[in-house]
Design a protein around this motif. Structure first.
Motif, mmCIF file in Angstrom:
data_model
loop_
_atom_site.group_PDB
_atom_site.id
_atom_site.type_symbol
_atom_site.label_atom_id
_atom_site.label_comp_id
_atom_site.label_asym_id
_atom_site.label_seq_id
_atom_site.Cartn_x
_atom_site.Cartn_y
_atom_site.Cartn_z
ATOM 1 N N ILE A 110 0.768 -1.179 0.040
ATOM 2 C CA ILE A 110 0.005 0.006 -0.085
ATOM 3 C C ILE A 110 1.018 1.249 0.134
ATOM 4 O O ILE A 110 0.658 2.277 -0.598
ATOM 5 C CB ILE A 110 -0.978 -0.007 1.178
ATOM 6 N N ASN A 111 1.870 1.184 0.619
ATOM 7 C CA ASN A 111 2.991 2.229 0.676
ATOM 8 C C ASN A 111 3.565 2.808 -0.591
ATOM 9 O O ASN A 111 4.054 3.916 -0.831
ATOM 10 C CB ASN A 111 4.269 2.135 1.559
ATOM 11 N N LEU A 112 3.273 2.174 -1.658
ATOM 12 C CA LEU A 112 3.560 2.320 -2.852
ATOM 13 C C LEU A 112 2.562 2.994 -3.582
ATOM 14 O O LEU A 112 2.771 3.549 -5.092
ATOM 15 C CB LEU A 112 4.362 1.042 -3.785
ATOM 16 N N SER A 113 1.547 3.062 -3.155
ATOM 17 C CA SER A 113 0.285 3.746 -3.876
ATOM 18 C C SER A 113 0.574 5.233 -3.930
ATOM 19 O O SER A 113 1.299 5.946 -2.863
ATOM 20 C CB SER A 113 -1.049 3.545 -3.315
ATOM 21 N N ARG A 114 0.191 5.956 -4.924
ATOM 22 C CA ARG A 114 0.318 7.447 -5.127
ATOM 23 C C ARG A 114 -0.035 8.215 -3.586
ATOM 24 O O ARG A 114 0.515 9.044 -3.302
ATOM 25 C CB ARG A 114 -0.475 8.117 -6.406
ATOM 26 N N THR A 115 -1.436 7.772 -3.318
ATOM 27 C CA THR A 115 -2.084 8.480 -2.259
ATOM 28 C C THR A 115 -1.113 8.285 -0.859
ATOM 29 O O THR A 115 -1.132 8.936 0.085
ATOM 30 C CB THR A 115 -3.244 8.326 -1.951
ATOM 31 N N LEU A 116 -0.618 6.952 -0.602
ATOM 32 C CA LEU A 116 -0.074 6.543 0.576
ATOM 33 C C LEU A 116 1.460 6.591 0.731
ATOM 34 O O LEU A 116 2.194 6.287 1.691
ATOM 35 C CB LEU A 116 -0.556 5.526 1.092
ATOM 36 N N ARG A 117 2.232 6.770 -0.329
ATOM 37 C CA ARG A 117 3.618 6.791 -0.419
ATOM 38 C C ARG A 117 4.385 7.495 0.637
ATOM 39 O O ARG A 117 5.459 7.228 0.986
ATOM 40 C CB ARG A 117 4.140 6.969 -1.882
ATOM 41 N N GLY A 118 3.850 8.713 1.085
ATOM 42 C CA GLY A 118 4.332 9.659 1.982
ATOM 43 C C GLY A 118 4.524 9.067 3.495
ATOM 44 O O GLY A 118 5.146 9.631 4.216
ATOM 45 N N ARG A 119 3.852 7.781 3.648
ATOM 46 C CA ARG A 119 3.921 7.154 4.968
ATOM 47 C C ARG A 119 5.240 6.491 5.166
ATOM 48 O O ARG A 119 5.676 6.255 6.316
ATOM 49 C CB ARG A 119 2.742 6.168 5.261
ATOM 50 N N SER A 120 6.001 6.343 4.218
ATOM 51 C CA SER A 120 7.248 5.514 4.116
ATOM 52 C C SER A 120 8.120 5.945 3.426
ATOM 53 O O SER A 120 7.805 6.518 2.334
ATOM 54 C CB SER A 120 6.809 4.069 4.202
ATOM 55 N N PRO A 121 9.492 5.783 3.485
ATOM 56 C CA PRO A 121 10.497 6.136 2.326
ATOM 57 C C PRO A 121 10.643 5.166 1.444
ATOM 58 O O PRO A 121 11.354 5.097 0.333
ATOM 59 C CB PRO A 121 11.679 6.356 3.324
ATOM 60 N N GLU A 122 9.848 4.001 1.490
ATOM 61 C CA GLU A 122 9.916 2.929 0.562
ATOM 62 C C GLU A 122 9.828 3.252 -0.804
ATOM 63 O O GLU A 122 10.633 2.808 -1.709
ATOM 64 C CB GLU A 122 8.843 1.852 0.812
#
Length: 156
Positions: A129-141
């Motif tokens: 999910i962290n790779l999605s455009r909307t949630l990628r700010g949650r992690s440096p992944e």
């Protein structure tokens, strides 16, 4: 795409599949692809280490395998393996982070470039999910994965 710069990516069972194609040369040989075309693979929360087939999912998945060790990703880590980007969530209870740690260690012992991260508080689904455009700010992944793959594809 450019068939001389193949990148394999998968999450969970897909990470297992990507790792097996990247590490076990029989899969690429079977379709006439030279191993050196695979420049890197990324495994997100992959089940790379399961020393027994206890439980209904594993026993059903690998039923009929001619050799008990044929399914062990760690057995195929060797010289010539492509670079690997391996991640897991520190709170993953579906596929424990030790899977990522063991594969990273096995590849490093063979001199393979590995970038691995265990993201604290992240679940099995979070690393995807962290790779999605909307949630990628949650992690440096996303940034780490993109930089790694671009570098190995010769695009950096």
């Amino acid at each position: 795409g450019d068939s001389s710069r193949i990148i394999l990516v998968g999450h969970s069972a897909g990470a297992y599949n990507a790792a097996m194609v990247a590490l076990d040369p029989r899969y690429l040989q079977a379709v006439g692809v030279e191993r050196d075309r695979v420049k890197a693979f990324a495994g997100l929360a992959g089940p790379y280490y399961f020393p027994n087939l206890d439980g209904p999912i594993l026993s059903q998945t690998f039923a009929g395998a001619p050799d008990d060790r044929i399914y062990q990703t760690l057995d195929y880590a060797g010289p010539g393996s492509p670079a690997a980007f391996l991640v897991a969530g520190g709170a993953d209870r579906t596929v424990r982070p030790r899977n990522t740690e063991r594969l990273a260690e096995a590849l490093r012992k063979e001199g393979v470039e590995v970038e691995s991260h265990i993201y604290p508080g992240q679940s099995h689904a979070d690393v995807l999910i962290n790779l999605s455009r909307t949630l990628r700010g949650r992690s440096p992944e996303h940034g780490q994965l993109t930089a790694f793959l671009r570098r190995h594809a010769g695009l950096a």
